[in-house]
Design a protein around this motif. Structure first.
Motif, PDB file in Angstrom:
ATOM      1  N   HIS A  29       1.455  -1.075  -0.048  1.00 18.44           N
ATOM      2  CA  HIS A  29      -0.007   0.025   0.014  1.00 18.44           C
ATOM      3  C   HIS A  29       0.357   0.835  -0.344  1.00 18.44           C
ATOM      4  N   TYR A  30       1.732   0.789   0.323  1.00 17.74           N
ATOM      5  CA  TYR A  30       3.009   2.387   1.187  1.00 17.74           C
ATOM      6  C   TYR A  30       4.306   1.996   0.278  1.00 17.74           C
ATOM      7  N   VAL A 112       0.542   5.420  13.602  1.00 19.61           N
ATOM      8  CA  VAL A 112      -0.843   4.605  13.115  1.00 19.61           C
ATOM      9  C   VAL A 112      -1.913   5.381  13.578  1.00 19.61           C
ATOM     10  N   HIS A 116      -4.478   5.576  10.224  1.00 24.24           N
ATOM     11  CA  HIS A 116      -5.329   4.664   9.555  1.00 24.24           C
ATOM     12  C   HIS A 116      -6.382   4.476  10.438  1.00 24.24           C
ATOM     13  N   GLN A 122      -4.462  -3.383  10.147  1.00 27.86           N
ATOM     14  CA  GLN A 122      -4.004  -4.035   8.756  1.00 27.86           C
ATOM     15  C   GLN A 122      -2.654  -2.972   8.849  1.00 27.86           C
ATOM     16  N   TYR A 123      -2.707  -1.780   9.112  1.00 26.79           N
ATOM     17  CA  TYR A 123      -1.648  -1.231   8.507  1.00 26.79           C
ATOM     18  C   TYR A 123      -0.490  -0.490   9.244  1.00 26.79           C
ATOM     19  N   ASP A 126       0.848  -3.669   7.531  1.00 25.54           N
ATOM     20  CA  ASP A 126       1.411  -3.208   6.566  1.00 25.54           C
ATOM     21  C   ASP A 126       3.123  -2.305   6.196  1.00 25.54           C
ATOM     22  N   ARG A 127       3.357  -2.066   7.650  1.00 27.06           N
ATOM     23  CA  ARG A 127       4.641  -0.882   8.291  1.00 27.06           C
ATOM     24  C   ARG A 127       5.659  -2.072   8.404  1.00 27.06           C
TER      25      ARG A 127
END
Length: 154
Positions: A29-30, A112, A116, A122-123, A126-127
């Motif tokens: 995502h990022y 965080v 989001h 989830q964020y 992802d990080r």
């Protein structure tokens, strides 16, 4: 310009570009977080890169967890962000992370919470995996031997 500066810059650029490319190919995502991690852990010394990598990874995991845990109980305001940063950094120090790891934990907790709130876990996940990609690439680039030695002047 001195040889170490050129070599560090080239290593960081190569690691960052590769990390971003891999993360993007994996549909991050990022992907920028992979790029950032690669630049921050790149060093001319493989041993120092490994030390920086462990601090970055541990700080990211602590900060992501603290931010996701505190979000349901704190409104996203300046005081709540300060509390999250304080909690993440103190936990990082309690886990015996160095200053660099504690600072990462602090800002990741704030990111965080800010970025989001609708799906903080989830964020946070992802990080973590995007950071792992960046760290892994930086460590691999660090295995390439230095190609130039600095000339000594008399």
């Amino acid at each position: 310009m001195r040889t170490p500066a050129i070599q560090l810059s080239v290593r960081a650029a190569v690691a960052a570009a590769l990390a971003w490319w891999i993360a993007d190919a994996l549909h991050a995502h990022y992907a920028i977080y992979a790029l950032i991690a690669a630049v921050l852990v790149t060093d001319l010394s493989p041993a120092n890169s490994r030390r920086l990598a462990l601090q970055r990874l541990a700080g990211t995991l602590v900060g992501a967890m603290v931010g996701a845990l505190l979000l349901p109980w704190l409104d996203i305001r300046a005081i709540a962000l300060g509390v999250a940063i304080l909690a993440a950094m103190l936990l990082a120090f309690a886990l015996r992370l160095e200053n660099a790891g504690a600072r990462v934990a602090g800002y990741v907790a704030a990111i965080v919470m800010l970025a989001h709130g609708d799906d903080a876990w989830q964020y946070a996940f992802d990080r973590a995996w995007e950071t792992i990609v960046g760290i892994g690439v930086a460590l691999l680039v660090g295995l390439v031997p230095l190609w130039m030695r600095e000339r000594r002047t008399k």
